[in-house]
Design a protein around this motif. Structure first.
Motif: not given
Length: 498
Positions: A109-112, A122-123, A210-211
């Motif tokens: 989620g943080m990726d995008f 997401f955190r 993150n990925l």
């Protein structure tokens, strides 16, 4: 004449029992700081990417809030995850798998994420689904029953933190915004970039780290399912389909040669082990000591979490005009470091701590004890907090800045190396029964999370105020006072002899 009794086996890293199980626990613990601490390398720049108009002071506040929302979610759920891990209907392993998969989903989620609100969501999700630290500490105490090995076994988890601190931020510092940080590979006209660079990396410049860490977290979840035994006292002897599949895969891979190395569990009476521990230490826990132990856990987490938020926002903050300074206390500005250099600062911390933990800690603990190491080394953090703001006054000389910064960090990391395992062991010994280990560690995790809400939130706000009002050292000097109270609380604890 009867033969002399055999000498007891010397306690060493090589003699620790059940290394395979500890290896899975270590990998599970390592996967999380790899992901969590990687944020510190680029969070300042990602927040600026969300809103380029933000000032350094406002970014520092937002970074503190984003750190705190993770801790807030953990505070709300850690105790319940600990209770779930103690429940015979669930157990330790399912809680760990949920935590790992929750962390992996939040990393994706943080990726995008393209806004602060998405990052907050997401955190929060990452914290709410993850109660793994307390459960892993519980499992270490259940995997390694012999007290001679516990100091080393409990050291494995903070060692994983240091390894994560070395690798995670360094990798993420290089992989963040790869179109610009690695132009020959991902930029325009590069190996993978084509004419305009890798399109999705341009659209989501902070997705690549993150990925990668989401894949590592997913792999750790799979390792838990296939390779980790359930240690819950009521569930440890029940069939485990994941372990059966794991053993089958190992046999297939090794063509049947794994049977001679297979682990056969030793059955022991956990209540007898608990009674033996109490009789050996000749102590009965009192409510006052339990409360003081939880207080020291809160205070320790408070100043450590606040320090991490403040320090890694101070490093990339722009340098200030020294004409307005009024020394020795009134000055402002940061060190203006890039994401790569912030990642290197993270790595420096880990590289200092790891050899201390591997080489010096076991020998020193054997001679002075866990609690005394806490008492002796915590004051080093106080000194480091007092001195740490002053490198911003140095001239823009890379060598001089890193020498001074590393000298102060040596004190801070040495203190953390000898203090953190002691806080874990003190809390672990508070449990009135082995059946409540998960619950006690869950409560301690919730208390620690409450501190990690307050620390980054207040620390980030104070740093933002200090940057705006020419008083950047104030938050770190407040941390020195909190650490002093932490030290006093420790002196009042009449705890088990370790």
């Amino acid at each position: 004449m009867s033969p002399a009794p055999p000498k007891p086996q010397a306690v060493s890293w090589a003699s620790i029992p059940r290394k395979g199980q500890l290896a899975v626990i270590v990998f599970a613990r390592l996967a999380e700081p790899l992901s969590e601490r990687s944020l510190s390398s680029y969070l300042f720049y990602q927040l600026r990417w969300f809103d380029p108009s933000l000032s350094a002071a406002e970014i520092a506040k937002q970074a503190g809030y984003l750190t705190a929302v993770f801790a807030a979610a953990q505070c709300l759920t850690s105790m319940w995850w600990g209770y779930a891990a103690d429940s015979p209907y669930l157990g330790r392993k399912p809680v760990l798998v949920v935590g790992m998969m929750g962390s992996a989903i939040s990393a994706l989620g943080m990726d995008f994420s393209r806004s602060l609100s998405m990052a907050f969501f997401f955190r929060f999700l990452a914290g709410a689904l993850n109660g793994n630290v307390g459960v892993l500490r519980t499992m270490v105490s259940e995997v390694v029953v012999d007290k001679r090995y516990k100091a080393r076994a409990f050291l494995l988890l903070p060692m994983c933190f240091n390894v994560g601190v070395i690798i995670g931020p360094l990798l993420s510092g290089f992989l963040a915004d790869p179109v610009h940080s690695l132009p020959s590979i991902f930029g325009p006209g590069s190996l993978f970039g084509g004419k305009g660079g890798v399109l999705w990396m341009t659209k989501f410049p902070y997705a690549l780290p993150n990925l990668m860490f989401a894949i590592i977290l997913g792999t750790a979840a799979l390792a838990i399912i296939l390779g980790l035994d359930e240690t819950h006292p009521q569930l440890r002897h029940q069939p485990d389909r994941g372990r059966r599949l794991g053993r089958l895969l190992v046999r297939r891979l090794l063509r049947g040669k794994a049977d001679e190395y297979a682990y056969h569990p030793i059955h022991y009476d956990t209540s007898a082990a608990s009674n033996a521990r109490l009789s050996c230490d000749e102590v009965v826990e009192t409510p006052a000591n339990v409360c003081l132990t939880m207080l020291q856990r809160f205070l320790q987490s408070l100043h450590v979490s606040a320090f991490n938020s403040i320090f890694f926002s101070l490093l990339p903050a722009p340098r200030a005009d020294q004409a307005s300074f009024d020394l020795p206390f009134r000055f402002s500005g940061g060190l203006g470091l890039s994401s790569k250099k912030v990642g290197f600062a993270n790595t420096t911390i880990g590289m200092i701590g790891l050899p201390l933990q591997l080489l010096l800690y076991p020998k020193l603990i054997g001679s002075i004890g866990v609690r005394n190491s806490y008492r002796v080394f915590l004051p080093l953090s106080i000194i480091a907090y007092v001195l740490l703001p002053y490198p911003v006054l140095l001239p823009d000389d890379v060598v001089l800045i890193w020498i001074c910064l590393s000298s102060v960090l040596v004190m801070r990391v040495t203190s953390r190396t000898f203090v953190n395992p002691a806080t874990v062991m003190l809390v672990n010994d508070c449990a009135p029964s082995p059946h409540l280990l998960g619950t006690v560690n869950g409560v301690a995790s919730s208390i620690s999370s409450a501190a990690r809400i307050l620390g980054p939130t207040v620390g980030g706000a104070m740093l933002g105020w200090g940057l705006s009002h020419n008083f950047v050292g104030l938050p770190l000097w407040v941390l020195a006072m909190i650490a002093m109270v932490n030290w006093i609380a420790l002196l009042l604890i009449e705890h088990v002899k370790m």
